[in-house]
Design an enzyme around this catalytic site. Sequence first.
Site, PDB file in Angstrom:
ATOM      1  N   LEU A 560       6.077 -53.431 -37.729  1.00  0.00           N
ATOM      2  CA  LEU A 560       5.440 -52.142 -38.231  1.00  0.00           C
ATOM      3  C   LEU A 560       6.076 -51.388 -39.499  1.00  0.00           C
ATOM      4  CD1 LEU A 560       3.070 -50.080 -38.776  1.00  0.00           C
ATOM      5  CD2 LEU A 560       4.061 -48.733 -36.726  1.00  0.00           C
ATOM      6  N   ASP A 561       7.319 -50.934 -39.087  1.00  0.00           N
ATOM      7  CA  ASP A 561       8.193 -50.271 -39.973  1.00  0.00           C
ATOM      8  C   ASP A 561       9.601 -50.434 -39.463  1.00  0.00           C
ATOM      9  OD1 ASP A 561       9.472 -48.334 -41.615  1.00  0.00           O
ATOM     10  OD2 ASP A 561       8.708 -46.490 -40.675  1.00  0.00           O
TER      11      ASP A 561
END
Length: 884
Positions: A560-561
């Site tokens: 995701l990040d």
Amino acid sequence: MAIRREDQSVWERRAPLAPNHVRKLVRQGVKVLVQPSNRRAYPMKSYQNAGALIQEDITDASLIIGVKRVDSIDSLLPDKTYCFFSHTIKAQEANMPLLDMIIEKNIRLIDYEKMVDKNGARVVAFGKWAGVAGMINILHGLGIRLLALGHHSPFMYIGPAHNYRSSSMAKQAFRDAGYEISLGLMPKSMGPLTFVFTGSGNVSQGAQEMFQELPFEYVDPKDLPKVATHGAMNKLYACVVSRGAHYIAPYATCIINGIYWAVNAPRLLTIPDAKILLQPAKQPWLPATLGQPQLPHRLLAICDISADPGGSIEFMNECTTIDKPFCLYDADQHTNQESFAGPGVLVCSIDNMPAQLPREATDFFGELLLPHVPDLLKSDATSSFESYEAGSVVKNAVIASNGKLTPNFSYIDDLRQSKKRSQSKAMSTHQHSKKVLVLGAGYVAMPVVEYLTRDNNVVITVASAVREEADQLAQKFQHTDAVHLDVDKKPQDMDKLIQEHDVVVSLLPYGLHGRVAESCINHKVNMVTASYSHSFGKQKDSFSSRAEQAGITILNEMGLDPGIDHLLAMDCFDDVKELGGKVTSFKSYCGGLPAPEFSDNPLRYKFSWSPRAVFLAALNGARYIERGKITETPPGGVPLMESTHAFNCIPGFNLEAYSNRDSLHYLKEYGIESATTCMRGTLRYKGYADCLIGLMNLGMLQPTSHPALHPDGPELTWRQLTAALLNQNPDNLVENLKKVVLDKMGSQERLQAAEELGLFDDTLVVKLDTPLNTLAHHLEKRLAYGKNERDLVILRHDIDIAWPNKSKETREITLVVYGEPNGYTAMAKTVGYPAAIGTKMLLDKEIQRKGMFVPLTKDIYRPVLQRLENEGIKAAVRTRRTDH
């Protein structure tokens, strides 16, 4: 001799010799038998008039010739010489029963494919007519494909090759279409059309012969980019290349491949090539409206006349047929569909193209074969191969004789044995050819395994230090096994596992990735992680070069990040650059949070796994640039939390944000050096930072060892630990301790938070050496998600853009994903699915780049984004003009 009836396909209307060839043989004293067939393009009466005997029984013939292999091997007559295309020289599995029967029945097999001259060139082939039929078919398909894209074109008047009685009729249709093209009647919004022919042999010449019935201009390959962009609309452009068409493929509307592929030869187009070629075209100079659309990409059609699945055109996995001549290959999804509408390139790859023009193909083939018939007639299958007095063209094409393979083709036995060993190995792994090792069995692992096991050809091994977690995961999904593995204690077990798999997905703590990568490089196994590349530390560059030398891929930041944040950012940045704009500001924020209704604790936060990484991240320093000014926040925690500011970009959420690590290196990494602002940050609900500041002031987030928390020291309660961290007497009244805590933490709200988190409780502490580790273990249970509770993920990019016309805009990209109660958490989905998609792309050879890298290129981020949409993970994009 006899001409056997073709029975391998309903479309097979060819014969190895035409009636006029038979007439010549009969005049030379050859008795020719012809098996009756109403399907043959030349009627039986024509052969009869040429002097042939039409009869079912051909046992009197010592030589039996045909075009394709027999459909029923039981119909083979013993002790005869057969001549046809057997498709056995590569030990093709489907035709090995045929070869076995030929050997068993003492048949002498002569294969047209191996009738070659001294230079190795084939002397008997249908090549030209494969090219002629292929050109007709692909223009027929191109007409329908253009219509599906919103354009009527003259190609609509060209039918499939088998609709024409002869190529002359097809040429007339080409001339009619060409007349309209010459009048400039092609839709202007399509732009110039360009055709690339590969090869200069009979196949390519046949295709070009048809093409030259249209208004055309040949150009040098180096000039193709120019005419593809600004060429005339009243003609078609063409160029001829040998190999390596990928360098001009970006400028081709249609590629006609006439080069046959050999194993280990360079491919014409690879799977990653297709992802680049099928990206949206940027041609703002072309007129375009809703009813006059531009083409989605330049490359619209490929005619792979070589018809070798997985060969020259790597993404062509299966031949098309005369019944179903076309498929649409979607490079982003790596799928084929029988349709003319939708994304992708139209592919025609019929393996018996000449059968569509059977009379001319028969005439052409027979002319080539006829000079060799005397040598074929000399063959006596009952005599020794050594005594066969034929010329080298024919004798060297004998595959089998006297109940065995001839010396030139004895290698087929070795090839068969090799294939059997490979099949045996595949059987031992449940007949699955692709093996993935998943290291770690936490929440993220489940969507990874679930996604990958949708493909029945993928087998998974889940390895975890917690055997129960791995077992539970393996029980839920097919083709999944569980293994107990402690990477720290038994690295040799990890090495053994890695070398048995094709790809390793490391979901371990980032500090272990280096150890995994070392083993992957040593054993030449690809690797995927969802972690930052800098988790490899100073060895990152070394790992990258060594991975490249080993010929493997280490794909990081597929979560995701980092992960989805890169994909969405690069999709925007590349779009802006292609349209001539500049990115002037980039702000990116991301956070995993409980759904608002479940944020009912002092941290406004909950944990689905150990909070240790979350707390360590809060202790980092940060660096960013805003309006040209660089701001640095020192590590330690409090300065970073004190820099927190309200985040009102998504008004429905009560959020705050703080900077995340060093944002400056993304200016270069993203290719947005023109930006004067670049900031990446973390999102939390308001109150989170203030609570952490209180805990930091209290000493609860110290990452260093504390004497009171030594595992062998005396037991203590949370109240006693709090007192110890403040150098207070643990026996003091709790009310007095709270006064000291209030003074240290700095506010009544922070004190209340400490109480609610149980820091004054008389429950025993599980001592883990450092305050941070100890608190993380405590809160992992205390702030865990309850039954029917769900989390959410918020990702937000704000990108300011300046356009060449001086206008400005802000592009707001917002991704909000909710978890499913008692299902996948939002964090598990948004980390697990990107990692799984990247893994599947490696397995399917969609990613072939070697070394260590992150998903910043179109050939990776576009297909991943599209496949995430299929999983319900899709960002909303809004554009605002900001120059008013």
